[in-house]
Design an enzyme around this catalytic site. Sequence first.
Site, PDB file in Angstrom:
ATOM      1  N   ARG A 154       0.844  -1.343   0.532  1.00  0.00           N
ATOM      2  CA  ARG A 154       0.435   0.320  -0.216  1.00  0.00           C
ATOM      3  C   ARG A 154       1.010   1.629   0.090  1.00  0.00           C
ATOM      4  O   ARG A 154       0.672   2.225   0.795  1.00  0.00           O
ATOM      5  CB  ARG A 154      -0.623   0.224   0.990  1.00  0.00           C
ATOM      6  CG  ARG A 154      -2.233  -1.425   1.711  1.00  0.00           C
ATOM      7  CD  ARG A 154      -2.589  -1.363   0.119  1.00  0.00           C
ATOM      8  NE  ARG A 154      -2.787  -2.759  -0.145  1.00  0.00           N
ATOM      9  CZ  ARG A 154      -4.054  -3.879  -0.569  1.00  0.00           C
ATOM     10  NH1 ARG A 154      -4.117  -2.669  -2.325  1.00  0.00           N
ATOM     11  NH2 ARG A 154      -4.887  -4.216  -0.786  1.00  0.00           N
ATOM     12  N   GLU A 280      -6.410 -12.309   7.392  1.00  0.00           N
ATOM     13  CA  GLU A 280      -5.659 -12.109   6.373  1.00  0.00           C
ATOM     14  C   GLU A 280      -4.720 -13.364   5.933  1.00  0.00           C
ATOM     15  O   GLU A 280      -3.700 -13.229   5.331  1.00  0.00           O
ATOM     16  CB  GLU A 280      -5.326 -11.194   5.426  1.00  0.00           C
ATOM     17  CG  GLU A 280      -6.748 -10.109   6.190  1.00  0.00           C
ATOM     18  CD  GLU A 280      -6.028  -8.406   5.046  1.00  0.00           C
ATOM     19  OE1 GLU A 280      -5.401  -8.601   5.325  1.00  0.00           O
ATOM     20  OE2 GLU A 280      -7.516  -8.138   4.844  1.00  0.00           O
ATOM     21  N   LYS A 354      -8.018  -0.862  14.213  1.00  0.00           N
ATOM     22  CA  LYS A 354      -8.577   0.142  13.723  1.00  0.00           C
ATOM     23  C   LYS A 354      -9.127   1.186  14.255  1.00  0.00           C
ATOM     24  O   LYS A 354     -10.436   0.830  14.477  1.00  0.00           O
ATOM     25  CB  LYS A 354      -8.602  -0.321  12.027  1.00  0.00           C
ATOM     26  CG  LYS A 354      -7.185  -1.330  11.825  1.00  0.00           C
ATOM     27  CD  LYS A 354      -7.058  -1.942   9.666  1.00  0.00           C
ATOM     28  CE  LYS A 354      -6.507  -1.865   9.521  1.00  0.00           C
ATOM     29  NZ  LYS A 354      -6.514  -2.549   8.019  1.00  0.00           N
ATOM     30  N   ASP A 359     -12.636  -1.009   6.922  1.00  0.00           N
ATOM     31  CA  ASP A 359     -10.414  -0.587   6.718  1.00  0.00           C
ATOM     32  C   ASP A 359     -10.324  -0.003   6.338  1.00  0.00           C
ATOM     33  O   ASP A 359     -10.388   0.598   5.251  1.00  0.00           O
ATOM     34  CB  ASP A 359     -10.305  -2.115   5.762  1.00  0.00           C
ATOM     35  CG  ASP A 359      -9.093  -2.283   5.907  1.00  0.00           C
ATOM     36  OD1 ASP A 359      -8.482  -1.357   5.790  1.00  0.00           O
ATOM     37  OD2 ASP A 359      -8.369  -3.099   4.878  1.00  0.00           O
ATOM     38  N   GLU A 387      -4.255   4.468   1.165  1.00  0.00           N
ATOM     39  CA  GLU A 387      -4.965   3.290   0.186  1.00  0.00           C
ATOM     40  C   GLU A 387      -6.320   3.005  -0.569  1.00  0.00           C
ATOM     41  O   GLU A 387      -6.475   2.748  -1.829  1.00  0.00           O
ATOM     42  CB  GLU A 387      -5.189   2.066   1.096  1.00  0.00           C
ATOM     43  CG  GLU A 387      -5.388   0.952   0.439  1.00  0.00           C
ATOM     44  CD  GLU A 387      -5.634  -0.414   1.348  1.00  0.00           C
ATOM     45  OE1 GLU A 387      -4.996  -0.017   2.588  1.00  0.00           O
ATOM     46  OE2 GLU A 387      -5.846  -1.134   1.290  1.00  0.00           O
ATOM     47  N   TRP A 535     -14.982 -11.216   1.078  1.00  0.00           N
ATOM     48  CA  TRP A 535     -14.275 -10.326   2.359  1.00  0.00           C
ATOM     49  C   TRP A 535     -15.250  -9.485   3.051  1.00  0.00           C
ATOM     50  O   TRP A 535     -14.902  -9.245   4.141  1.00  0.00           O
ATOM     51  CB  TRP A 535     -13.845  -9.591   0.677  1.00  0.00           C
ATOM     52  CG  TRP A 535     -12.066 -10.187   0.516  1.00  0.00           C
ATOM     53  CD1 TRP A 535     -12.150 -10.270  -0.427  1.00  0.00           C
ATOM     54  CD2 TRP A 535     -10.701 -10.191   0.963  1.00  0.00           C
ATOM     55  NE1 TRP A 535     -11.267 -10.786  -1.352  1.00  0.00           N
ATOM     56  CE2 TRP A 535      -9.692 -10.308   0.283  1.00  0.00           C
ATOM     57  CE3 TRP A 535      -9.850  -9.595   2.273  1.00  0.00           C
ATOM     58  CZ2 TRP A 535      -8.700 -10.905   0.083  1.00  0.00           C
ATOM     59  CZ3 TRP A 535      -8.937 -10.420   1.860  1.00  0.00           C
ATOM     60  CH2 TRP A 535      -8.210 -10.582   0.857  1.00  0.00           C
TER      61      TRP A 535
HETATM   62  C1  BDP Z   1      -5.806  -3.865   4.400  1.00  0.00           C
HETATM   63  C2  BDP Z   1      -4.719  -3.430   3.119  1.00  0.00           C
HETATM   64  C3  BDP Z   1      -4.064  -4.925   3.655  1.00  0.00           C
HETATM   65  C4  BDP Z   1      -3.246  -5.247   4.697  1.00  0.00           C
HETATM   66  C5  BDP Z   1      -4.078  -4.541   5.611  1.00  0.00           C
HETATM   67  C6  BDP Z   1      -3.828  -4.944   7.038  1.00  0.00           C
HETATM   68  O1  BDP Z   1      -5.521  -3.697   2.113  1.00  0.00           O
HETATM   69  O2  BDP Z   1      -2.532  -4.738   2.890  1.00  0.00           O
HETATM   70  O3  BDP Z   1      -2.401  -5.922   5.073  1.00  0.00           O
HETATM   71  O4  BDP Z   1      -5.315  -3.288   5.836  1.00  0.00           O
HETATM   72  O5  BDP Z   1      -4.021  -3.891   7.847  1.00  0.00           O
HETATM   73  O6  BDP Z   1      -6.260  -2.112   4.245  1.00  0.00           O
HETATM   74  O7  BDP Z   1      -3.200  -5.766   7.903  1.00  0.00           O
END
Ligand code: BDP
Length: 673
Positions: A154, A280, A354, A359, A387, A535
């Site tokens: 990113r 993830e 977060k 996200d 991002e 997702w």
């Molecule tokens: C998402 C991103 C990804 C990150 C993830 C994270 O797309 O690339 O690895 O967050 O925060 O926004 O771990």
Amino acid sequence: STMYNMWLQYKIVNENNKDFWREVAVLSNSCIARSIKEELRFALNSMYKIAPDITTNHQAKIVIGVIKEISGLLNGKQKEIIADLPEEGYLITNNQGQLILTGKTDKALLYAVFHVLREVQLGNDVTSLNVVEGPKNILRMVNQWDNLDGSVERGYSGNSIFYENGEIVKDKSRIRDYARFLASVGINAISINNVNVWEEETYFITKKYLPEIKEIADIFKSYGVTLYLSINFASPIAIDGLDTADPLVDKVRKWWKEKVTEIYQYIPYFGGFVVKADSEHRPGPFTYGRDHADGSNMLAEALAPYNGKVIWRCFVYNCVQDWRDRSTDRARAAYDHFKPLDGKFHENVILQIKNGPMDFQVREPVSPLIGAMEHTNQMVEFQIAQEYTGQQRDLCYLIPQWKHVLKFDTHIKGEGTTIEEIVAGNVHSYKYSGLAAVSNIGNDDNWTGNTLAQANLYGYGRLTWNPGLAAETIAKEWIQQTFGKKESVLKTMEEILMDSWHIYENYTAPLGIGWMVTPHSHYGPNIDGYEYSRWGTYHFADRQGIGVDRTIETGTGYTAQYEMPNQLLYNNIDTCPDELLLFFHHVPYKYTLKSGKTVIQHIYDTHFSGYEQVEQLISKWETIKEHIDVPRYKNISERFSMQKRNAKEWRDQINTYFYRKSGIEDEKRRTIY
Ligand code: BDP
């Protein structure tokens, strides 16, 4: 170059103070004091073309020293003030014509020096300054998402300044400059590798890399910035071939203890670990039927003897869910996973959450997990890297968004329990708390791709120190230091910055729904790009309506994670704020918003006007052309043309999509394809 120097341009602003600076006493020899001296030499040479005498003369016009070295120069009241200050707080005062910068630690002095240099750059007379300041937050961190191959996850500003072709960079001068910029706005911690720790980065915590990582840690240390590493939870398996990484198995615990001891032999002031686990496709305690308290506490125990910390990310959700199963709601995940574990974490674990439940979208509600755990340290995570907000091609000044989050009143302990106070540790007595953010820098000449995106890094730092600063104040400070004092520049650029978040919101996904981006790259529109994937990021648009029902009665029940009265506010469609309506409710296209418009008309209007607003941004920008140097003017203008193309794409695709889905005409009969 002007691009490279960001907000530390050190252009001459006020000749008057020149003589004042000829002799500066710096009463310390630590590595931080060396940074202070270097910065002063650099700044004074650049601003006044003088090479100051750096002495230890207590009679110098400017004296910089910690309290125990200079207490003779202070009165009783001033000594008391300093006694009450936190370690990083400082006093700047004029005592009988002498400007004194003091505090308890060299770090405090560094911040005081940057304070004074900021004032000088803002054109203010510093000879009579009288300031007492301390940071509101203990942890003020940036996270690099840099990979050893030189790429940046990113990243929108070139490649990594830390790594190149599978190696740590040999020439570390740019890392030093980065440390200067961070320190100048009060950042005191950094993690230097991607939270997704894949192959080779796993070995950062081994002797193969530790000597060179120590060099980087030393650079940051001399600017008061503590270094952390992201780790792979499965390290014991990957590095030493253990057959498990189960946090409750003795040999695994022993492995981490020895590993941590080894790390501290190289880097005695190492900060600790940042961990993305069970998220993830990254390994974590779930593999072994353990929870996140088990996982983080194992690491915390190993780090505790060295005062190290575990920063454990709460970005944990099922990323392979079945989109047809509406009973799972990704927005619920962090709270559902972590809230039941409150009180089980060691005191050197800090949960990093977060700002929103999804996200980093352009608009999200505030994560209900922040503040919901009374007995567990927490910090909030922002994303300076754009991002989902234009990737540093489109302009999006994010400080207003973050202010919005910080001011949000959770009501967790009654009125006034804002995010700002929670992360400052004033609501629950957290031992450690604060802010972290994904950085937006790379090796582009201007660091941030779009030169205007420098304002986000600057502003993030300023907010971590003083979240009470207004977004406008931060914008003004940044513009003036970066582009000079010209009134028209100040005014025009402040408007451009301040409007940009809403403009971006206008031409992208509407009313808090988010996610209508191109899958993977996340730039540009693709309305159904994530709609039928795994997702958990859906908008549920059909021919009748759009939005996610997250209510208690008929929806996912997510609203129940909020405290009263927020729970009611969001759960009730009549009180839910327009800008988040589709995040919380599924409504027909003809549903009337509080603004008086229907949802569909709102979509059309904001998308037509969003694009026009971009055109206006560009016209405004063009009016100050003569006052901006050519390279920066060119860079920003190029970015604006990309933004214009992007805004058009968004406008046309969104409007067409919803026109075709709904069959409802635009009241104003504008052309929609
Ligand atoms: C998402 C991103 C990804 C990150 C993830 C994270 O797309 O690339 O690895 O967050 O925060 O926004 O771990």
